[in-house]
Design an enzyme around this catalytic site. Sequence first.
Site, PDB file in Angstrom:
ATOM      1  N   HIS A   1       0.811  -1.215   0.000  1.00  0.00           N
ATOM      2  CA  HIS A   1       0.000   0.000   0.000  1.00  0.00           C
ATOM      3  C   HIS A   1       0.848   1.271   0.000  1.00  0.00           C
ATOM      4  O   HIS A   1       0.392   2.319  -0.459  1.00  0.00           O
ATOM      5  CB  HIS A   1      -0.933   0.011   1.209  1.00  0.00           C
ATOM      6  CG  HIS A   1      -1.985  -1.060   1.141  1.00  0.00           C
ATOM      7  ND1 HIS A   1      -2.839  -1.342   2.180  1.00  0.00           N
ATOM      8  CD2 HIS A   1      -2.321  -1.930   0.139  1.00  0.00           C
ATOM      9  CE1 HIS A   1      -3.641  -2.325   1.833  1.00  0.00           C
ATOM     10  NE2 HIS A   1      -3.349  -2.707   0.610  1.00  0.00           N
TER      11      HIS A   1
ATOM     12  N   PHE B   1      -1.061  -8.090   5.049  1.00  0.00           N
ATOM     13  CA  PHE B   1       0.274  -7.500   4.928  1.00  0.00           C
ATOM     14  C   PHE B   1       0.284  -6.164   4.209  1.00  0.00           C
ATOM     15  O   PHE B   1       1.261  -5.818   3.531  1.00  0.00           O
ATOM     16  CB  PHE B   1       1.228  -8.483   4.232  1.00  0.00           C
ATOM     17  CG  PHE B   1       1.068  -9.898   4.694  1.00  0.00           C
ATOM     18  CD1 PHE B   1       1.134 -10.206   6.045  1.00  0.00           C
ATOM     19  CD2 PHE B   1       0.811 -10.920   3.802  1.00  0.00           C
ATOM     20  CE1 PHE B   1       0.961 -11.513   6.494  1.00  0.00           C
ATOM     21  CE2 PHE B   1       0.630 -12.224   4.224  1.00  0.00           C
ATOM     22  CZ  PHE B   1       0.709 -12.512   5.580  1.00  0.00           C
ATOM     23  N   CYS B   2      -0.786  -5.372   4.363  1.00  0.00           N
ATOM     24  CA  CYS B   2      -0.896  -4.085   3.680  1.00  0.00           C
ATOM     25  C   CYS B   2      -0.612  -4.225   2.189  1.00  0.00           C
ATOM     26  O   CYS B   2       0.028  -3.372   1.573  1.00  0.00           O
ATOM     27  CB  CYS B   2       0.011  -3.043   4.327  1.00  0.00           C
ATOM     28  SG  CYS B   2      -0.540  -2.556   5.969  1.00  0.00           S
ATOM     29  N   ALA B   3      -1.100  -5.320   1.639  1.00  0.00           N
ATOM     30  CA  ALA B   3      -1.012  -5.583   0.196  1.00  0.00           C
ATOM     31  C   ALA B   3      -2.287  -6.334  -0.179  1.00  0.00           C
ATOM     32  O   ALA B   3      -2.245  -7.429  -0.737  1.00  0.00           O
ATOM     33  CB  ALA B   3       0.230  -6.399  -0.139  1.00  0.00           C
TER      34      ALA B   3
ATOM     35  N   CYS C   1      -5.935  -6.217   7.251  1.00  0.00           N
ATOM     36  CA  CYS C   1      -4.605  -6.401   7.828  1.00  0.00           C
ATOM     37  C   CYS C   1      -4.806  -6.637   9.312  1.00  0.00           C
ATOM     38  O   CYS C   1      -4.960  -5.695  10.085  1.00  0.00           O
ATOM     39  CB  CYS C   1      -3.730  -5.166   7.599  1.00  0.00           C
ATOM     40  SG  CYS C   1      -2.960  -5.094   5.985  1.00  0.00           S
TER      41      CYS C   1
END
Length: 458
Positions: free
Chosen positions: A129, A375-377, A395
């Site tokens: 992100h 995982f902020c993805a 997350c």
Amino acid sequence: MSVFTAAADQSLCAPLPVLGKDVTVPLVTGGEVSYAALDYAASAPALQRVWDDVAAYAPYYGSVHRGAGYLSQLSTDLFENSRATVAEFLGCRAGDQVIFTRSTTDSLNLLAAVVPADCQVFVYETEHHASLLPWRDARVTYLNAPRTPAQAVETLERALAERDPYGPALVCVTGASNVTGELWPVKELAAAAHAHGARIVLDAAQLAPHHPVDIAELDVDWVAFSGHKLYAPFGSGVLAGRADWLQAAEPYLAGGGASRKVARRADGGVDVEWHSTAARHEAGSPNVIGVYSIAAACKALTEAGFDNLVAREQHLVAAVRAGLAEVPEVKVLSLFGDDAPRVGVISFVVEGWNSSHFAAALSAEYGIGVRDGLFCAHPLVRTLLGSDPQEVGECGAPEAEPGERSLNAIRVSFGAGTPDEHIERFVRAVKELVSKGAQWKYRTEDGRCVPDRGAAQL
């Protein structure tokens, strides 16, 4: 012969000393154990060498760029020498600028703030992100997740060929995935970008701690990374690369340090002349200790030798992958396939387990710290899990019971400070949890899966 026994025969380098290597943590089942920090992709432990360097400087702490006293001058020299150290570490070209920020996220937001107004930005959905989200004032084209490195290049070339050829363009790409650890074809992507008149910024947050990053050799325009992933304490980051867009834009922050001259006008207003150096985007009192810690980490990794560090890390990657391959219930997540080169970052799911429950049991029952979530993805993990783009996931731990399917995964990550014992314990713990189950009951509390202290042992 096990992979760990073989390591001794290969004379691999020893793990670098890190803070916390002797810390013990309590187990919910009783007793204590040395903590196995296997969440390097989020924040790597600080190198002992870095901490010692910072401690040696601390008594000489002083203001930067503004003081006439000895400590101020010493701190200013240390700050600017750190800039030179980072430039050397990154292989910066003549004319490149090194700007100190708070993190990779801050670095990429800074770059997003200085891109020309009509810039078109190309970003893969696979990005963290920090590099997926900052481009709010630009025309953004989101590229689908490629399934091979060659497809990544082809996807970019096709998108760039269809763009407006007269406006500026920027490509943002990761060097190593924070989810799968897989290495991206950065040099080939840079060549594709430049062939179509675009520039490219490399998110090296997960690459720089594991591999040498050379701006000139990769031919990228900018590189961004964070100190806290490079074995330095929190609170500092770097954006390094071409100066022209940085010099042409208004300062990222307005204030002291960014301004060269400020004068009142006759009409009562204020005229400002901004610096054209890196100081233009470094307003305010800088994080001198954070900057120095990054420089110290750069020196420590260079002196240790990346060839040695990479060889040892690949030994650990092979051990983890071999261990997980022995558990049929485990599915390792990958974009490019099993043979793709990768750093010490591996994400997986376990059949029949809620990922947050599994991660909580690793911590509470084995003293192993990993990461669970998206995982902020988020787009990437959804793609890897084959989920609907609208399916609920966050997350962090979902509101799901232990054992219930969850839209998240488990990530184990490691690096220069990881001893073999931590990897051995992790593999053993995964096998035991899958074969025997958890020894304790767990519940969701404040969005986290935690041991139920009021429950009896199973």
